[in-house]
Scaffold this active site. Structure first.
Site, PDB file in Angstrom:
ATOM      1  N   GLU A 162       0.839  -1.187   0.000  1.00 48.67           N
ATOM      2  CA  GLU A 162       0.000   0.000   0.000  1.00 48.67           C
ATOM      3  C   GLU A 162       0.877   1.241   0.000  1.00 48.67           C
ATOM      4  O   GLU A 162       1.788   1.348   0.805  1.00 48.67           O
ATOM      5  CB  GLU A 162      -0.862  -0.023   1.269  1.00 48.67           C
ATOM      6  CG  GLU A 162      -1.928   1.007   1.268  1.00 48.67           C
ATOM      7  CD  GLU A 162      -2.658   1.015  -0.053  1.00 48.67           C
ATOM      8  OE1 GLU A 162      -3.448   0.103  -0.286  1.00 48.67           O
ATOM      9  OE2 GLU A 162      -2.426   1.935  -0.871  1.00 48.67           O
ATOM     10  N   LYS A 221       8.451  -1.539  -1.199  1.00 51.27           N
ATOM     11  CA  LYS A 221       7.686  -0.810  -0.186  1.00 51.27           C
ATOM     12  C   LYS A 221       8.629  -0.225   0.879  1.00 51.27           C
ATOM     13  O   LYS A 221       8.556   0.955   1.217  1.00 51.27           O
ATOM     14  CB  LYS A 221       6.669  -1.763   0.450  1.00 51.27           C
ATOM     15  CG  LYS A 221       6.026  -1.282   1.700  1.00 51.27           C
ATOM     16  CD  LYS A 221       4.944  -0.255   1.443  1.00 51.27           C
ATOM     17  CE  LYS A 221       4.344   0.205   2.755  1.00 51.27           C
ATOM     18  NZ  LYS A 221       3.191   1.024   2.627  1.00 51.27           N
ATOM     19  N   CYS A 277       4.465   3.959   9.504  1.00 53.88           N
ATOM     20  CA  CYS A 277       5.289   3.290   8.491  1.00 53.88           C
ATOM     21  C   CYS A 277       6.774   3.621   8.527  1.00 53.88           C
ATOM     22  O   CYS A 277       7.607   2.713   8.511  1.00 53.88           O
ATOM     23  CB  CYS A 277       4.769   3.613   7.097  1.00 53.88           C
ATOM     24  SG  CYS A 277       3.332   2.648   6.667  1.00 53.88           S
TER      25      CYS A 277
HETATM   26  C1  UDX Z   1       3.822   7.102   4.406  1.00 52.38           C
HETATM   27  C2  UDX Z   1       4.087   7.089   2.901  1.00 52.38           C
HETATM   28  O1  UDX Z   1       4.016   8.434   2.396  1.00 52.38           O
HETATM   29  C3  UDX Z   1       3.086   6.191   2.204  1.00 52.38           C
HETATM   30  O2  UDX Z   1       3.374   6.124   0.825  1.00 52.38           O
HETATM   31  C4  UDX Z   1       3.173   4.803   2.814  1.00 52.38           C
HETATM   32  O3  UDX Z   1       2.233   3.944   2.230  1.00 52.38           O
HETATM   33  C5  UDX Z   1       2.939   4.874   4.314  1.00 52.38           C
HETATM   34  O4  UDX Z   1       3.856   5.783   4.915  1.00 52.38           O
HETATM   35  P1  UDX Z   1       2.082   8.325   6.003  1.00 52.38           P
HETATM   36  O5  UDX Z   1       2.941   7.832   7.115  1.00 52.38           O
HETATM   37  O6  UDX Z   1       0.619   8.093   6.079  1.00 52.38           O
HETATM   38  O7  UDX Z   1       2.555   7.687   4.622  1.00 52.38           O
HETATM   39  O8  UDX Z   1       2.270   9.909   5.858  1.00 52.38           O
HETATM   40  P2  UDX Z   1       3.335  10.860   5.146  1.00 52.38           P
HETATM   41  O9  UDX Z   1       2.584  11.899   4.427  1.00 52.38           O
HETATM   42  O10 UDX Z   1       4.356  10.127   4.388  1.00 52.38           O
HETATM   43  O11 UDX Z   1       4.012  11.587   6.402  1.00 52.38           O
HETATM   44  C6  UDX Z   1       4.848  10.909   7.316  1.00 52.38           C
HETATM   45  C7  UDX Z   1       5.412  11.864   8.341  1.00 52.38           C
HETATM   46  O12 UDX Z   1       6.373  12.742   7.750  1.00 52.38           O
HETATM   47  C8  UDX Z   1       4.372  12.788   8.983  1.00 52.38           C
HETATM   48  O13 UDX Z   1       4.631  12.915  10.355  1.00 52.38           O
HETATM   49  C9  UDX Z   1       4.583  14.087   8.251  1.00 52.38           C
HETATM   50  O14 UDX Z   1       4.144  15.189   8.998  1.00 52.38           O
HETATM   51  C10 UDX Z   1       6.096  14.084   8.063  1.00 52.38           C
HETATM   52  N1  UDX Z   1       6.559  14.940   6.955  1.00 52.38           N
HETATM   53  C11 UDX Z   1       6.148  14.713   5.680  1.00 52.38           C
HETATM   54  C12 UDX Z   1       7.482  15.970   7.214  1.00 52.38           C
HETATM   55  O15 UDX Z   1       7.866  16.184   8.362  1.00 52.38           O
HETATM   56  N2  UDX Z   1       7.924  16.722   6.168  1.00 52.38           N
HETATM   57  C13 UDX Z   1       7.539  16.513   4.889  1.00 52.38           C
HETATM   58  O16 UDX Z   1       8.005  17.238   3.997  1.00 52.38           O
HETATM   59  C14 UDX Z   1       6.615  15.470   4.637  1.00 52.38           C
END
Ligand code: UDX
Ligand code: ADP
Length: 463
Positions: A162, A221, A277
């Site tokens: 996913e 992944k 993740c």
């Molecule tokens: C992530 C992956 O993006 C997704 O493809 C995978 O399937 C699952 O893990 P998710 O954990 O839901 O998704 O959120 P994501 O948007 O990736 O953000 C992860 C963390 O990074 C959050 O705490 C977010 O706030 C932080 N983040 C994200 C930053 O600090 N800076 C950024 O530029 C982007």
């Protein structure tokens, strides 16, 4: 094989939204999502779809459309397994908290339980799809359990990782960059892959559906998440250097993001990444590398986690230092507890660790988050086992109004980038606070100039 019945084990952040979208886009396929957790299933079946247990923009509308038509939520795991041609496994795979690989390897006990249950129940050939993030070669373990404990029926194991991100799950599912399906090279494996391709082809262009062998799919992944997390740790490492040198990390990120080889996404400096993740997958990668004796590879990826831990600790230390080296009995207001905006998920959220550090310094925390429940916040702190539940609940006050949370506070810390925070009446909040009024913007979402002109002492990340 024409697929008409799908079952998904695990009604969580992955299983729930993914199956809702499959059901919406494939009205001819009956989709049943099962879970051992009766309350969770009850909540998914709540007549008011605004009360479903997972908050994702657009999800409640999709559930309202498909539920009862071809989307069902149930606790009858065995019946759903028995009826389905394809079984998705979407159960949680947390990092092990005991034994070998503690703190690093994925805990596969829930997966194994699923495999055993499938083996016990299945009377016809089935396709079993790994949807949870799993360490490479889990498919092999699932296959071994199925083949050796089953009723002699044939199983095909596919890996279909996913890539949805929470908060944008529905949009990501409706319009994915790619769908990845890994399977055996044998003719039976290829038939299984094709059956799943046809399900997705109901709404995804075939040229976006990538098929590979199982191991490539599983490793992709982990690799995708490691690369994404690495970008955040890289920019967060630069944020500390910016603070020392007078550079501004937002400007640096913009400047490098315009290089088309680097690109603008995922370069927001923050209090640290959270979520179910990134940390888990990288720890997994590190564990796998170590188990093959690849210590340099393991150390390389582990550094992404080290910087992330450092970034969270650095944020809480900065609050303490700025507040004249003591926060004892001071009230610190947190805006946001979720690990990112538009989700009620808090797993590995930076807010938990920052709160824990500040409570160690005897601060009183008051929190407002638009979607996270009180019990979840307290559970998150209790889970760290730093102190008793009673001490946690006396140090953490939870409000359902942001102005109340900020009233009388010495400092505000922004932990989640919820859009509504930007629209608040910041003059009013300033008036409600102790002076000097400090603001620590862990997400760089507020306008520092405006806040400073009101009178706030503003601290962002990396400036
Ligand atoms: C992530 C992956 O993006 C997704 O493809 C995978 O399937 C699952 O893990 P998710 O954990 O839901 O998704 O959120 P994501 O948007 O990736 O953000 C992860 C963390 O990074 C959050 O705490 C977010 O706030 C932080 N983040 C994200 C930053 O600090 N800076 C950024 O530029 C982007
Ligand atoms: P994810 O983010 O991976 O979806 P969640 O924790 O949100 O993780 O969801 C996983 C779900 O799987 C939980 O609701 C849990 O109750 C369920 N689950 C775990 N093991 C089993 C099992 N053997 N049978 C049915 N459901 C299970």
């Amino acid at each position: 094989m024409k697929i008409t019945k799908i079952c998904c084990i695990g009604a969580g952040y992955v299983g729930g939204p993914t199956m809702a979208v499959i059901a919406q886009k494939c009205p001819h396929v009956q989709v049943t999502v099962v879970d051992l957790n009766e309350q969770r299933i009850k909540d998914w079946n709540d007549p008011n779809t605004d009360n479903i247990p997972i908050y994702e923009p657009g999800l409640s509308e999709i559930v309202a459309e498909a539920r009862g038509r071809n989307l069902f939520f149930s606790t009858e795991v065995e019946k759903a397994i028995d009826e389905a041609q394809i079984i998705f496994i979407s159960v949680n795979t947390p990092t092990k908290t005991y034994g070998k690989g503690k703190g690093m390897a994925a805990d596969l006990k829930y997966i194994e339980l699923c495999a055993r249950q499938i083996a016990k129940v299945a009377k016809e050939n089935k396709i079993v799809v790994e949807k949870s993030t799993l360490p490479v070669r889990t498919a092999e373990a699932i296959k071994s359990i199925l083949d050796n404990t089953g009723n002699g029926v044939q199983f095909q194991i596919l890996s279909n990782p996913e890539f949805l991100a929470e908060g944008t799950a529905v949009a990501d599912l409706l319009n994915p960059d790619r769908i990845l399906i890994g399977g055996d090279i044998t003719p039976e494996g290829q038939d299984a892959i094709n059956a799943l391709v046809e399900v997705y082809a109901n709404w995804v262009d075939k040229d976006k559906i990538l098929t590979t062998n199982v191991w490539s799919s599983e490793l992709s992944k982990l690799t995708a998440n490691a690369f994404l997390a690495q970008r955040i740790s890289s920019i967060n490492a630069m944020s500390e250097l910016c603070e020392k040198t007078g550079a501004d990390v937002t400007e640096v990120a913009k400047a490098i993001g315009m290089d088309s080889r680097i690109g603008p996404k995922f370069l927001k400096a923050s209090v640290g990444f959270g979520g179910s993740c990134f940390q888990k997958d990288i720890l997994n990668l590190v564990y796998i590398a170590k188990s093959y004796g690849l210590n340099e590879v393991a150390d390389y990826w582990e550094q992404v986690i080290i910087i992330n831990d450092h970034q969270k600790r650095r944020f809480s230390s900065k609050i303490v230092q700025t507040l004249y080296n003591t926060v004892a009995d001071k009230k610190i207001a947190f805006l946001g507890w979720a690990f990112k905006k538009d989700t009620n998920d808090t797993r590995e959220s930076a807010a938990i660790y920052v709160a824990d550090d500040l409570i160690n310094e005897q601060a009183k925390i008051s929190v407002y988050d638009p979607k996270v429940s009180r019990s979840k916040m307290l559970n998150d702190l209790d889970y760290l086992q730093t102190r008793s539940s009673e001490e946690n609940s006396s140090s953490l006050a939870i409000f359902d109004n942001p102005y109340e949370a900020c009233k009388g506070s010495h400092a505000i810390a922004i932990l989640t980038e919820w859009d509504e925070f930007v629209a608040y009446d910041w003059q009013k909040i300033y008036d409600l606070m102790h002076k000097p009024a400090f603001l620590f913007d862990g997400r760089n979402i507020l306008n520092s100039k405006e806040l400073e002109s009101i009178g706030f002492i503003y601290n962002g990340i990396g400036s």
